[in-house]
Design a protein around this motif. Sequence first.
Motif, PDB file in Angstrom:
ATOM      1  N   ILE A  14       6.160   2.858  21.763  1.00 22.05           N
ATOM      2  CA  ILE A  14       6.531   1.168  21.834  1.00 22.05           C
ATOM      3  C   ILE A  14       5.806   0.424  22.642  1.00 22.05           C
ATOM      4  N   TYR A  15       4.945   1.330  23.819  1.00 17.29           N
ATOM      5  CA  TYR A  15       4.092   0.540  24.493  1.00 17.29           C
ATOM      6  C   TYR A  15       2.864   0.339  23.948  1.00 17.29           C
ATOM      7  N   ALA A  16       2.351   1.356  23.154  1.00 15.56           N
ATOM      8  CA  ALA A  16       1.134   0.980  22.256  1.00 15.56           C
ATOM      9  C   ALA A  16       1.412  -0.185  21.270  1.00 15.56           C
ATOM     10  N   VAL A  17       2.489   0.012  20.430  1.00 13.71           N
ATOM     11  CA  VAL A  17       2.762  -1.097  19.688  1.00 13.71           C
ATOM     12  C   VAL A  17       2.596  -2.348  20.218  1.00 13.71           C
ATOM     13  N   VAL A  18       3.478  -2.528  21.088  1.00 13.83           N
ATOM     14  CA  VAL A  18       3.564  -4.021  21.918  1.00 13.83           C
ATOM     15  C   VAL A  18       2.237  -4.539  22.217  1.00 13.83           C
ATOM     16  N   ALA A  19       1.487  -3.593  23.032  1.00 15.97           N
ATOM     17  CA  ALA A  19       0.206  -3.962  23.433  1.00 15.97           C
ATOM     18  C   ALA A  19      -0.762  -4.421  22.442  1.00 15.97           C
ATOM     19  N   LEU A  20      -0.776  -3.685  21.317  1.00 18.05           N
ATOM     20  CA  LEU A  20      -1.577  -4.009  19.957  1.00 18.05           C
ATOM     21  C   LEU A  20      -1.214  -5.163  19.446  1.00 18.05           C
ATOM     22  N   SER A  21       0.145  -5.416  19.334  1.00 18.84           N
ATOM     23  CA  SER A  21       0.569  -6.645  18.646  1.00 18.84           C
ATOM     24  C   SER A  21       0.279  -7.841  19.593  1.00 18.84           C
ATOM     25  N   VAL A  22       0.395  -7.993  20.792  1.00 23.01           N
ATOM     26  CA  VAL A  22       0.028  -8.906  21.801  1.00 23.01           C
ATOM     27  C   VAL A  22      -1.389  -9.055  21.660  1.00 23.01           C
ATOM     28  N   LEU A  23      -2.330  -8.001  21.669  1.00 25.09           N
ATOM     29  CA  LEU A  23      -3.742  -8.246  21.675  1.00 25.09           C
ATOM     30  C   LEU A  23      -4.215  -8.900  20.527  1.00 25.09           C
ATOM     31  N   LEU A  24      -3.665  -8.654  19.486  1.00 25.55           N
ATOM     32  CA  LEU A  24      -4.113  -9.216  17.904  1.00 25.55           C
ATOM     33  C   LEU A  24      -3.860 -10.570  17.739  1.00 25.55           C
ATOM     34  N   ASP A  25      -2.440 -10.886  18.307  1.00 28.15           N
ATOM     35  CA  ASP A  25      -1.876 -11.886  17.536  1.00 28.15           C
ATOM     36  C   ASP A  25      -2.563 -13.423  18.285  1.00 28.15           C
ATOM     37  N   VAL A  26      -3.710 -13.014  19.175  1.00 29.53           N
ATOM     38  CA  VAL A  26      -4.625 -14.410  19.385  1.00 29.53           C
ATOM     39  C   VAL A  26      -5.612 -14.715  18.225  1.00 29.53           C
ATOM     40  N   PHE A  27      -5.641 -13.787  17.164  1.00 32.99           N
ATOM     41  CA  PHE A  27      -6.290 -14.012  15.966  1.00 32.99           C
ATOM     42  C   PHE A  27      -5.440 -14.181  14.787  1.00 32.99           C
ATOM     43  N   LEU A  28      -4.183 -13.272  15.145  1.00 31.66           N
ATOM     44  CA  LEU A  28      -3.094 -13.613  14.073  1.00 31.66           C
ATOM     45  C   LEU A  28      -1.922 -13.750  14.472  1.00 31.66           C
ATOM     46  N   PRO A  29      -1.780 -15.273  14.856  1.00 25.93           N
ATOM     47  CA  PRO A  29      -0.523 -15.609  15.571  1.00 25.93           C
ATOM     48  C   PRO A  29       0.778 -15.364  14.630  1.00 25.93           C
ATOM     49  N   VAL A  30       0.818 -14.917  13.586  1.00 28.17           N
ATOM     50  CA  VAL A  30       2.096 -14.742  12.768  1.00 28.17           C
ATOM     51  C   VAL A  30       2.640 -13.311  13.399  1.00 28.17           C
ATOM     52  N   LEU A  31       1.913 -12.635  14.057  1.00 30.37           N
ATOM     53  CA  LEU A  31       2.156 -10.953  14.414  1.00 30.37           C
ATOM     54  C   LEU A  31       3.621 -11.584  15.507  1.00 30.37           C
ATOM     55  N   PRO A  32       4.680 -10.909  14.981  1.00 25.29           N
ATOM     56  CA  PRO A  32       5.876 -10.874  16.152  1.00 25.29           C
ATOM     57  C   PRO A  32       5.778 -10.236  17.438  1.00 25.29           C
ATOM     58  N   SER A  33       4.795 -10.519  18.232  1.00 27.13           N
ATOM     59  CA  SER A  33       4.517  -9.749  19.498  1.00 27.13           C
ATOM     60  C   SER A  33       5.628 -10.147  20.580  1.00 27.13           C
ATOM     61  N   GLY A  34       6.189 -11.396  20.555  1.00 27.16           N
ATOM     62  CA  GLY A  34       7.067 -11.777  21.346  1.00 27.16           C
ATOM     63  C   GLY A  34       8.496 -11.243  20.913  1.00 27.16           C
TER      64      GLY A  34
END
Length: 211
Positions: A14-34
């Motif tokens: 879960i930590y890796a998934v959260v980190a990857l989502s947060v990292l990438l949503d600067v380029f893909l704001p549609v990612l549900p990182s929050g």
Amino acid sequence: MLESLGPLVGSPWIYAVVALSVLLDVFLPVLPSGVLVITAATAAAAGSTTVTGQVPREVPSLLILILCAATASVLGDLVAYRLARRGGDRFDRAIARSRRLTKAQARLGSTLARGGGALVVIARFAPAGRSVVSLGAGAARRRVREFLPWSALAGVIWAGYSVGLGYFGGQWLGASWVGAAVSVFALFGAGALAAYVMRRRPAPQPATEPA
């Protein structure tokens, strides 16, 4: 909600998934990182309030969640900043075609030069605001020491707020879709407020030479 994501939120992945989502949503704001951060924090709340056997025995650590989300946020900001800063004339022309990026570039050029960076923190909560500000700072050729500390502060505040929403929502409303939905709604509410504040902040006027 947690039942369907149980194998993930009960795993160190879960930590890796959260980190990857947060990292990438600067380029893909549609990612549900929050949403992912809130869901993981809600699982942590479930583990502290529900009897053994009803939720995964291994629940996410709040501190590690905050550290992962905040670190990934700063790294994503820095990557976007570097790309924009080194983009050259082609990237400058792309910035000029975007009204939002042009305004952000003008605001950041003045705000960061004066030693203030509240705009960076506010933008972290606004939809796509993080992307606009990180790219704008790079395109404006701001020094990294002017931008990075405010990016770090924004990442910590955003991560702490998101984790807090999920955890206390789970504590007060239970580890169900209701508690998670209320927490996500509160996160979106903060984003709408941040977007409103960014729109209301006037862009700095260019200085005029004395006659």
